[in-house]
Design an enzyme around this catalytic site. Structure first.
Site, PDB file in Angstrom:
ATOM      1  CB  SER A 232      -0.746   0.016   1.522  1.00 55.33           C
ATOM      2  OG  SER A 232      -0.295   0.383   2.470  1.00 55.33           O
ATOM      3  CG  ASP A 233       0.866   6.066  -1.912  1.00 56.13           C
ATOM      4  OD1 ASP A 233       2.338   6.326  -0.676  1.00 56.13           O
ATOM      5  OD2 ASP A 233       0.996   6.987  -2.419  1.00 56.13           O
ATOM      6  CD1 TRP A 234       4.306   5.165   4.618  1.00 57.82           C
ATOM      7  CD2 TRP A 234       4.958   3.809   3.475  1.00 57.82           C
ATOM      8  NE1 TRP A 234       5.514   4.025   5.283  1.00 57.82           N
ATOM      9  CE2 TRP A 234       5.901   3.835   4.101  1.00 57.82           C
ATOM     10  CE3 TRP A 234       4.119   3.564   1.893  1.00 57.82           C
ATOM     11  CZ2 TRP A 234       6.596   2.150   3.599  1.00 57.82           C
ATOM     12  CZ3 TRP A 234       5.062   2.320   1.285  1.00 57.82           C
ATOM     13  CH2 TRP A 234       6.030   1.817   2.219  1.00 57.82           C
TER      14      TRP A 234
END
Length: 762
Positions: A232-234
């Site tokens: 995931s993106d953060w």
């Protein structure tokens, strides 16, 4: 380039408990994964144009906590090199620096499409075109992974704005989604197999990317054959169990085990198949074990060599937009001569803006500025800042700075104005509101060129800017954000030590209002409608025959190039091989970017007037000629058929245009391409024209219509001269033809016809 990639190493999860497997699918901290048993923790860090490794507990956006690393040109600049080999070398350098610092995955490259010039993160992306983005992106990934370090291809997908990026829905029709926004990702995955793909924050057609099984599993793994893990993106995970079920393997950053417990509970109560967890846990474990078995590059870092590479890349990324003789002169203004008196004006000359703001900020190992580099070449150099980079400046201060600049400009043989966008105007996290340079800079440029017509403007910007002064300035240099060696690289181009060879990978419009997404960008109420469809960037401007300030692919040189007649032929595997002889007709060595565009004039589906399909960067000595061979992949000629839900190459005579930009096409040829077999099942909604074209149903319908000839002739007799009954009835659904047949055609007859036709295709 040394390939240190190890053979695949698998981790044994058979002895792990449910809780231990669940712990593998989320991070331990901001940058690290969890260690479980013999499976080690590994570090992921920000990129994409340099290593941004922070100490644990860093603030994610802080620069001070980052280790020094080479800041290479960001994607906005590197894309303009159009050079795959250069991208691969920079990728390898990023891999070396990551390996030295024990970083398993560097987060990049970013290859999202530049849908609008307003996107605040355009400096991290390569192009408005998916072929450029995909080809260069694959080069970067190959380079990074040649050192055993994993790349993280981002941001997947349709992530084209920063405002409301955590929740807004990119509402995109199937064809533009496939042909524009996913095509570059597909190219990188299929050509380079990145170790990881990073899912974006946004929704796509209403579904969060992190929970989108169609995107992460059906397309990415099923269609493209992706073998790595999805991270995931953060902070992009909305529902961890739903995301795991969709195919998201690793949630970052860590959250103290909160979502691990949700995963355990879901498996325990039967709402999540444990096999789904096992697959994601295995991918995470395999990445960690593989990294543990990968030999590290031994330090220390060769800072000088990497700075030299950054300088080479920066110089190759600079685009010479314009280079005319000044008023009353016979010779072009550039390159400059060391013996000239030079007035350098503009704060960016002394305080370079070399990278964008946000999570990709690199702490450089050193930093070149243009003013020092110009003074190292020329003896008589005056400097005036001309404007302030501060947000709030009094009118008195602005007047003082302008006055100093005009005094220096009036006394010099030539003036170089360094203008651009301050960091506050473009950043990750928010979008721009216009494409204008600050008003004080525009006023300064107008005043300077009035005082001294021998003026060069050098731009520093992460996204395109309007250039209302372009008609008055003899020379304009688009220097983008060039990384830590951009100052010396700019001086090298200005004085002719390097002949400029960069080409625009995005169109520069006259006005924001001219841009394709102007009426749709940003959206409202959580939805962004991609109403321009396929017509992104140059496709839009060409389809509308709209004038632009500088077109896609444009870039001048200090030499000149001639093109011979192009030829094109289909290879045995179905690709199109294009050949053209290119000659350096000037007296300087240089590099030309040969661009190949295709079109299908008689296409049955909507298309842009031309589309880039392949390119090559070619180094030529003065006077040298070379036959350049560029291959257009058959797959890149395909369009996405929304009825068949698959890629289709339409047969026909394709026009192949070759040239120096999308609007500087030097030679053209045609090539006959065989089409894919596309037979769609007939239904009652199929048009009469579609049925008539069917090899089985067509003759049957033709015979039936012959029996209706008297009625048809009567109808024709009352039609105005020249009106075609065939065209009128061509779109008529076959299921409703009975109303024209006076009872001669029944619904059962139509159903029988459809059944017979469809059976013939099986």
């Amino acid at each position: 380039m040394t390939d240190t990639t190890t053979t695949a190493v698998g981790a044994d999860l058979s002895t792990l408990s449910l809780e231990e497997k669940a712990s593998l699918v989320s991070g331990e901290s901001f940058w690290r994964t969890k260690a479980v048993g013999d499976i080690p923790s590994v570090m992921l860090t920000d990129g994409p144009h340099g290593l941004r490794k922070q100490r644990e507990g860093g603030d994610h956006l802080g620069l001070g906590d980052s280790v020094p690393a080479t800041c290479f040109p960001p994607a906005v600049a590197l894309g303009s090199s159009w050079d795959v080999e250069l991208a691969e070398r920079i990728g390898a350098a990023l891999g070396v620096e990551s390996s030295i610092e024990d970083v398993a995955v560097i987060l990049g490259p970013g290859i999202n499409i530049k849908r609008s010039p307003l996107c605040g993160r355009n400096f991290e992306y390569l192009s408005e075109d998916p072929i450029v983005s995909g080809v260069l992106g694959a080069g970067l990934v190959r380079g990074i992974q040649s050192q055993g370090v994993g790349a993280s291809l981002k941001h997947f997908a349709a992530n084209n704005q920063e405002d409301d990026r955590m929740r807004s829905s990119s509402d995109v029709d199937p064809r533009p989604l496939r042909e524009i926004y996913l095509r570059g990702f597909q190219r990188v995955v299929e050509d380079a197999q990145p170790h990881t793909v990073m899912c974006s924050y946004n929704r796509i057609n209403g579904v969060f990317a992190s929970e989108n099984r169609w995107l992460l599993t059906d397309v990415l793994r099923g269609e493209w054959g992706f073998e790595g893990l999805v991270v995931s993106d953060w902070g992009a995970v909305n529902d961890r169990v739903a995301a795991l079920r969709a195919g998201l393997d690793l949630e970052m950053p860590g959250n103290g085990g909160q979502t691990d417990a949700q995963v355990v509970a879901a498996v325990s109560d039967g709402t999540l198949d444990e096999a789904v967890l096992d697959a994601s846990a295995q991918r995470n474990a395999d990445l960690a074990v593989r990294w543990a078995a990968t030999p590290r590059v031994e330090g220390p870092l060769d800072v000088d060599a990497h700075h030299a590479l950054a300088r080479e890349a920066a110089a190759r990324s600079i685009v010479l937009l314009k280079n005319d003789p000044p008023r009353g002169a016979a010779e072009q203004l550039l390159p400059l001569r060391p013996g000239q008196s030079i007035a350098v004006i503009g704060a960016f000359a002394e305080k370079p803006r070399y990278q964008g703001a946000g999570s990709s900020m690199i702490r450089p190992t050193r930093l070149d500025d243009a003013l020092t580099s110009i003074r190292a070449v020329a003896d008589d150099v005056a400097y005036a800042p001309g404007f302030s980079l501060a947000a709030d400046v009094s009118s008195e201060e602005t007047a003082r700075l302008h006055g100093e600049a005009l005094s220096a400009a009036s006394a010099a043989d030539v003036v170089v104005v360094f203008a651009g966008l301050p960091a506050r105007l473009e950043s990750e996290g928010y979008d721009r509101t216009d494409i204008d340079l600050p008003a004080d800079q525009l006023a300064l440029i107008d005043a300077v060129v009035a005082a001294n017509p021998r003026t060069v403007v050098v731009l520093s910007n992460g996204g395109v800017v309007a250039l209302p002064f372009a008609g008055d300035i003899p020379a304009i240099v688009e220097a983008w954000l060039l990384g830590q060696a951009g100052g010396s690289a700019t001086a090298a181009v200005l004085f002719g030590a390097v002949s400029p060879s960069g080409k625009l990978t995005e169109t520069i419009p006259y006005r924001l209002e001219d841009s394709p997404a102007f009426l749709n960008f940003g959206g409202e109420e959580g939805h962004v409608r991609y109403g321009e469809g396929l017509f992104v960037g140059y496709r839009w401007y060409d389809a509308r025959r709209m004038d632009v300030a500088f077109p896609f692919g444009h870039g001048l040189s200090y030499t000149s190039y001639g093109y011979g007649s192009a030829t094109a032929a289909v290879t045995p595997d179905g690709d199109v091989e294009v050949r053209v002889t290119v000659t350096n007709t000037g007296d300087r060595d240089g590099r030309e970017v040969v661009q190949v565009y295709t079109s299908l004039p008689e296409s049955s589906v909507q298309r842009a007037p031309r589309e880039l399909k392949a390119f090559a960067s070619v180094q030529l000595a003065a006077g040298e000629s070379r036959e350049v061979t560029v291959t257009v992949r058959r797959a890149d000629l395909a369009y996405w058929d929304v009825r068949a839900e698959r890629w289709v190459v339409e047969g026909g005579d394709y026009v192949v245009e070759v040239g120096a930009s999308s609007r500087d096409l030097r030679t053209a040829t045609t090539v006959a391409v065989a089409g894919d077999d596309l037979r769609l099942p007939l239904t009652r909604e199929s048009s009469l024209a579609e049925v008539m074209a069917h090899p089985v149903a067509g003759p049957m319908v033709q015979a039936a219509l012959a029996g209706m000839s008297q009625m048809m002739e009567g109808a024709s007799g009352i039609m105005p001269e020249g009106v075609s009954m065939d065209k009128m009835l061509g779109s008529f659904p076959i299921g409703r033809i009975g109303m024209l047949a006076g009872g001669q055609v029944t619904p059962d007859m139509i159903d029988g016809l459809i059944a017979a036709a469809n059976a013939s295709q099986q």
